[in-house]
Design a protein around this motif. Structure first.
Motif, PDB file in Angstrom:
ATOM      1  N   ALA A 504       0.606  -0.922   0.041  1.00 42.98           N
ATOM      2  CA  ALA A 504       0.429   0.197  -0.009  1.00 42.98           C
ATOM      3  C   ALA A 504       0.785   0.961  -0.356  1.00 42.98           C
ATOM      4  O   ALA A 504       0.656   2.031  -0.808  1.00 42.98           O
ATOM      5  CB  ALA A 504      -1.356   0.029   1.366  1.00 42.98           C
ATOM      6  N   ARG A 505       2.281   1.376   0.618  1.00 44.15           N
ATOM      7  CA  ARG A 505       3.098   2.324   1.052  1.00 44.15           C
ATOM      8  C   ARG A 505       3.679   2.032  -0.862  1.00 44.15           C
ATOM      9  O   ARG A 505       4.040   3.337  -1.249  1.00 44.15           O
ATOM     10  CB  ARG A 505       4.008   2.155   1.452  1.00 44.15           C
ATOM     11  CG  ARG A 505       5.020   3.283   1.570  1.00 44.15           C
ATOM     12  CD  ARG A 505       5.839   2.977   3.033  1.00 44.15           C
ATOM     13  NE  ARG A 505       6.779   4.445   2.990  1.00 44.15           N
ATOM     14  CZ  ARG A 505       7.683   4.845   3.754  1.00 44.15           C
ATOM     15  NH1 ARG A 505       7.640   3.887   5.430  1.00 44.15           N
ATOM     16  NH2 ARG A 505       8.270   6.118   3.599  1.00 44.15           N
ATOM     17  N   GLU A 506       3.690   1.675  -1.536  1.00 42.27           N
ATOM     18  CA  GLU A 506       4.698   1.801  -2.658  1.00 42.27           C
ATOM     19  C   GLU A 506       3.434   2.289  -3.544  1.00 42.27           C
ATOM     20  O   GLU A 506       3.277   2.939  -4.470  1.00 42.27           O
ATOM     21  CB  GLU A 506       5.313   0.471  -3.131  1.00 42.27           C
ATOM     22  CG  GLU A 506       6.154  -0.562  -2.118  1.00 42.27           C
ATOM     23  CD  GLU A 506       6.417  -1.317  -2.940  1.00 42.27           C
ATOM     24  OE1 GLU A 506       5.591  -2.442  -3.491  1.00 42.27           O
ATOM     25  OE2 GLU A 506       7.531  -2.504  -2.369  1.00 42.27           O
ATOM     26  N   ALA A 507       1.695   2.367  -3.255  1.00 38.29           N
ATOM     27  CA  ALA A 507       1.320   2.180  -4.519  1.00 38.29           C
ATOM     28  C   ALA A 507       0.781   3.868  -3.968  1.00 38.29           C
ATOM     29  O   ALA A 507       0.766   4.557  -5.066  1.00 38.29           O
ATOM     30  CB  ALA A 507       0.014   1.571  -4.019  1.00 38.29           C
ATOM     31  N   ALA A 508       1.157   3.578  -2.415  1.00 42.63           N
ATOM     32  CA  ALA A 508       0.935   5.858  -2.279  1.00 42.63           C
ATOM     33  C   ALA A 508       1.877   6.461  -2.770  1.00 42.63           C
ATOM     34  O   ALA A 508       2.072   7.801  -3.432  1.00 42.63           O
ATOM     35  CB  ALA A 508       0.068   5.734  -0.770  1.00 42.63           C
ATOM     36  N   ASP A 509       3.239   5.562  -2.791  1.00 43.93           N
ATOM     37  CA  ASP A 509       4.377   6.885  -3.498  1.00 43.93           C
ATOM     38  C   ASP A 509       4.206   6.799  -4.949  1.00 43.93           C
ATOM     39  O   ASP A 509       4.320   7.532  -5.320  1.00 43.93           O
ATOM     40  CB  ASP A 509       5.799   5.874  -2.722  1.00 43.93           C
ATOM     41  CG  ASP A 509       5.919   6.198  -1.908  1.00 43.93           C
ATOM     42  OD1 ASP A 509       5.774   7.310  -1.481  1.00 43.93           O
ATOM     43  OD2 ASP A 509       6.614   4.890  -1.458  1.00 43.93           O
ATOM     44  N   ARG A 510       3.529   5.691  -5.828  1.00 46.69           N
ATOM     45  CA  ARG A 510       3.811   5.619  -7.133  1.00 46.69           C
ATOM     46  C   ARG A 510       1.965   7.367  -7.703  1.00 46.69           C
ATOM     47  O   ARG A 510       2.324   7.702  -8.159  1.00 46.69           O
ATOM     48  CB  ARG A 510       3.270   4.636  -7.673  1.00 46.69           C
ATOM     49  CG  ARG A 510       4.362   3.648  -7.695  1.00 46.69           C
ATOM     50  CD  ARG A 510       3.554   2.305  -8.524  1.00 46.69           C
ATOM     51  NE  ARG A 510       2.490   1.355  -7.659  1.00 46.69           N
ATOM     52  CZ  ARG A 510       2.510   0.395  -7.086  1.00 46.69           C
ATOM     53  NH1 ARG A 510       3.172   0.287  -6.805  1.00 46.69           N
ATOM     54  NH2 ARG A 510       1.481   0.237  -6.927  1.00 46.69           N
ATOM     55  N   ILE A 511       1.537   7.117  -6.537  1.00 46.59           N
ATOM     56  CA  ILE A 511       0.321   7.719  -6.177  1.00 46.59           C
ATOM     57  C   ILE A 511       0.768   9.744  -6.655  1.00 46.59           C
ATOM     58  O   ILE A 511       0.103  10.325  -7.380  1.00 46.59           O
ATOM     59  CB  ILE A 511      -0.962   8.171  -6.014  1.00 46.59           C
ATOM     60  CG1 ILE A 511      -2.077   6.902  -6.504  1.00 46.59           C
ATOM     61  CG2 ILE A 511      -1.860   9.057  -5.799  1.00 46.59           C
ATOM     62  CD1 ILE A 511      -2.755   5.870  -5.039  1.00 46.59           C
ATOM     63  N   LEU A 512       2.058  10.075  -5.567  1.00 47.71           N
ATOM     64  CA  LEU A 512       2.420  10.501  -5.458  1.00 47.71           C
ATOM     65  C   LEU A 512       3.688  11.634  -6.361  1.00 47.71           C
ATOM     66  O   LEU A 512       3.528  12.454  -7.106  1.00 47.71           O
ATOM     67  CB  LEU A 512       3.484  10.918  -3.917  1.00 47.71           C
ATOM     68  CG  LEU A 512       2.450  10.774  -2.716  1.00 47.71           C
ATOM     69  CD1 LEU A 512       2.901  10.964  -1.388  1.00 47.71           C
ATOM     70  CD2 LEU A 512       1.393  12.386  -2.150  1.00 47.71           C
ATOM     71  N   GLU A 513       3.762  10.258  -7.290  1.00 51.74           N
ATOM     72  CA  GLU A 513       4.633  10.640  -7.796  1.00 51.74           C
ATOM     73  C   GLU A 513       4.060  11.225  -9.211  1.00 51.74           C
ATOM     74  O   GLU A 513       4.888  12.032  -9.953  1.00 51.74           O
ATOM     75  CB  GLU A 513       5.981   9.606  -8.206  1.00 51.74           C
ATOM     76  CG  GLU A 513       6.942   9.688  -9.448  1.00 51.74           C
ATOM     77  CD  GLU A 513       8.130  10.855  -9.026  1.00 51.74           C
ATOM     78  OE1 GLU A 513       9.107  10.929 -10.086  1.00 51.74           O
ATOM     79  OE2 GLU A 513       8.158  10.486  -8.040  1.00 51.74           O
ATOM     80  N   ARG A 514       3.299  10.288  -9.623  1.00 51.27           N
ATOM     81  CA  ARG A 514       2.015  10.714 -10.515  1.00 51.27           C
ATOM     82  C   ARG A 514       1.921  12.151 -10.614  1.00 51.27           C
ATOM     83  O   ARG A 514       1.528  13.067 -11.680  1.00 51.27           O
ATOM     84  CB  ARG A 514       1.205  10.292 -11.371  1.00 51.27           C
ATOM     85  CG  ARG A 514       1.251   8.421 -10.870  1.00 51.27           C
ATOM     86  CD  ARG A 514       0.838   7.463 -11.592  1.00 51.27           C
ATOM     87  NE  ARG A 514       0.543   6.747 -12.109  1.00 51.27           N
ATOM     88  CZ  ARG A 514       0.614   5.846 -10.474  1.00 51.27           C
ATOM     89  NH1 ARG A 514      -0.272   5.888  -9.603  1.00 51.27           N
ATOM     90  NH2 ARG A 514       0.596   4.543 -11.333  1.00 51.27           N
ATOM     91  N   LEU A 515       1.775  12.663  -9.233  1.00 49.28           N
ATOM     92  CA  LEU A 515       0.655  14.091  -9.017  1.00 49.28           C
ATOM     93  C   LEU A 515       2.222  15.205  -8.790  1.00 49.28           C
ATOM     94  O   LEU A 515       2.322  16.140  -9.599  1.00 49.28           O
ATOM     95  CB  LEU A 515       0.626  14.617  -7.413  1.00 49.28           C
ATOM     96  CG  LEU A 515      -0.914  13.512  -7.561  1.00 49.28           C
ATOM     97  CD1 LEU A 515      -1.212  12.955  -6.249  1.00 49.28           C
ATOM     98  CD2 LEU A 515      -2.071  14.555  -8.389  1.00 49.28           C
TER      99      LEU A 515
END
Length: 647
Positions: A504-515
């Motif tokens: 879940a943390r990896e997914a949150a990091d990917r979402i932040l990176e896209r933003l």
């Protein structure tokens, strides 16, 4: 622990008033006793801890002030000890307050300020601790409080005078502080700030493995997180209650007892006279006589008091004995000799000459034995019931002390024995689906029950003088982690969530990176790019006032949003392995504030209070510099060691 103590001294009230009352009034009348450290003969470093100008602050004074400070804090936290107080620099706080107090008083006198006897008298009369049952100043109450606190009249008057000097010196600072309007508007606009953005919880359950862990994996996870599964200590109580229903057969008064009580209290049932009065106190007999003559000549009592500069105190239905105890026998004699509507002859009491007008006279006719019998019968029942219950509780206590078991005592007295469900130390029934409160009858026993051993019957008072409880602990289940075999399903769920947290943390990091890189222009677009199906982004449009209205119960994700910079995105762990929040703040806006908006007045008051506090602190520092302050660190350290119990 010391937050209350320190924060109170930082306010204008704490600094301007409590400074003056620190040694005697502030702590002496707020607490029930004084730490027994008033004398410090033989303290190393001399008998002074500081010198302000030419005024010395003694070691005994510091000791007493520290003891009273601890007593004051104990009213909020009974577990506070002198050692803990000193360890958190409480003694240094007290030293600084004593120095400030002495400096303010000395400087005020240098500036020509005075606090005369009449002003001190009025302060004494306004202190609630010195009032009698009728709400007026009582000389007996005054002397009783002083005796309890081991203070003299001279000490109290000196300290009150110091407090009055502090008020005269510091009050103009509070009244004279004016904040710039631009600054007020700027701070007020922050309260009207509005933030818009979006947030989402990336749940760990979405990424949790579907299969079960191996026994080794589950055991390793359980051992690592054993503290999550600690069960509280539980205790089962066996108990019986007794009270009025246990003694009602022995409390009916006899005619002889009623007659004897009527004769004993003949004054209560005889004719009585009370008077309603208006009064004020003047310093001399001549002034009192002059005011009396003016009123009797036609001037209104209120006008005479107002012109002389005194405030009128009124009392309703005062008896002669109560008036004598709160003033003096001479005042009571004069008042009860005056006719209705007239001013009594001036009479003297400790605070001065009393000018008293009798506004009304109430008389009560005598009551015969027959008329008083119902009241006397109920009074005797109450007294006999309390005595019988007390005797019964003493008998039970003796029987328990002689080794009788709870069962034997209950059987002998015909009491019903009951057992409680398993209880926890916080007064809850263990294992209830929803928190079930402890039975009120068991509440007085819970603290004792969790300190005692099994098979030690105890007696507790449920309702003072009316109901009692006998109880014992029959079963103790110690606090420990639940066996894995009993909570395997719960631990398995926790393991899955824990395993999903990393992904879940990896997914949150990917979402932040896209933003952050611009690959997605909204949080929802960044979420949609994930392979896993995640919850939709929640849109947020809130003002800071709405957040403040929640009084500290703000969800962590919203608290993060109101601490971020505009146009930024951050992640936050949700806790309990539930997942990760992603917060995207788009915009911060502030609406214009109208000139008549109430928020301006509220902000002005808040900022002016803070500014006046700062001005007060600066004035006190300047006064200390002007007078000169010398600290005797050797003596302070000696007091510290002695209060701490060190040799």
């Amino acid at each position: 622990m010391l937050t209350f103590f320190r924060n109170f001294f930082k306010t204008k009230i704490g600094l301007g008033i409590t400074l003056a009352f620190l040694v005697l009034i502030g702590f002496a009348f707020a607490s029930s006793d004084v730490a027994g450290t008033a004398t410090f003969g033989g303290v190393a470093g001399g008998d002074r801890v500081a010198v302000v100008g030419d005024e010395r602050i003694g070691t005994a004074e510091l000791s007493e002030a520290a003891g009273r400070a601890v007593d004051q804090i104990r009213q909020r936290d009974p577990t506070v000890t002198m050692q803990a107080f000193i360890a958190q620099d409480g003694l240094d706080e007290v030293v600084d307050q004593l120095i400030d107090r002495a400096a303010i008083a000395k400087y005020a006198k240098m500036m020509g300020l005075r606090a005369g006897d009449n002003l001190v008298n009025s302060e004494i009369m306004s202190i609630p601790a010195f009032r009698g049952a009728d709400g007026n100043f009582s000389q007996d109450a005054y002397e009783g409080v002083l005796a309890q606190q081991r203070l003299t009249d001279a000490e109290v008057r000196e300290d009150l005078a110091t407090g009055l000097l502090a008020q005269q010196l510091l009050t103009p600072i509070e009244r004279g502080t004016i904040m710039p309007e631009a600054l007020i508007r700027r701070y007020a606009s922050l309260l009207r700030e509005r933030r818009t953005g979006s947030l989402v919880l990336v749940p760990s359950a979405v990424f949790a493995p579907e299969g079960d862990p191996t026994d080794a994996q589950l055991k390793a996870f359980y051992d690592k997180n054993r503290e999550r599964y600690i069960r509280p200590e539980r205790r089962v109580l066996r108990y019986a209650t007794f009270g009025a229903d246990s003694v009602d057969d022995r409390i009916e008064p006899t005619p002889a007892e009623i007659s004897a009580r009527y004769e004993r209290d003949a004054a209560v049932y005889g004719a009585k006279e009370t008077r309603s009065i208006a009064q004020f106190i003047v310093p001399t007999e001549q002034a009192a006589i002059a005011i009396r003559d003016r009123v009797n000549a036609g001037t209104s009592f209120e006008a005479a008091a107002r012109e002389a500069g005194f405030a009128i105190a009124r009392s309703e239905a005062v008896s002669r004995s109560d008036l004598a105890s709160s003033t003096s026998a001479a005042v009571a004699q004069a008042v009860f000799s005056a006719p209705r509507g007239q001013v009594a002859n001036p009479a003297r009491a400790p605070l001065g000459w009393y000018v008293v007008r009798v506004t009304d006279i109430q008389t009560t006719a005598a009551r015969s034995l027959a008329q008083a019998t119902p009241d006397i019968r109920e009074q005797l029942r109450t007294e006999k019931r309390a005595a019988a219950i007390s005797d019964l509780s003493a008998e039970i206590d003796d029987r328990l002390g002689q080794g009788e078991s709870l069962s034997q005592v209950a059987q002998g007295l015909g009491l019903e024995l009951r057992s409680s469900p398993p209880l926890t130390a916080d007064g809850q029934v263990y294992g209830a689906e929803s928190q079930q409160p402890l039975s009120p009858v068991l509440r007085p026993a819970i603290d004792t029950a969790f300190q005692m051993e099994e098979e030690q019957p105890q007696l507790a008072e449920v309702v003072r003088g009316q109901a009692y409880l006998i109880f014992e602990v029959t079963d103790i289940t110690p606090s420990a982690a639940a066996p894995l075999s009993e909570i395997k399903e719960q631990v398995t769920i926790s393991w899955r969530l824990s395993e999903g947290m990393a992904k879940a943390r990896e997914a949150a990091d990917r979402i932040l990176e896209r933003l952050r890189t611009g690959k997605a222009d909204t949080l929802q677009a960044a979420i949609s790019a994930e392979a896993e199906r995640l919850p939709a982004a929640e849109q947020v449009n809130l003002g800071r006032e709405q957040i403040m209205a929640q009084q500290g119960r703000v969800p962590p994700a919203l608290a993060l949003m109101f601490s971020m910079a505009e146009g930024t995105s951050k992640k936050l762990e949700a806790g309990n392995d539930l997942g990760w929040f992603v917060v995207d703040l788009k915009d911060i806006s502030t609406d214009p504030i109208a000139d008549d908006d109430p928020i301006l007045a509220a902000t002005r008051a808040q900022l002016q209070g803070a500014m006046s506090d700062e001005h007060t602190r600066q004035l006190v520092r300047a006064i200390r510099d002007e007078l000169g302050v010398e600290r005797n660190d050797t003596a302070i350290e000696a007091v510290r060691r002695q209060l701490s119990g060190e040799s």
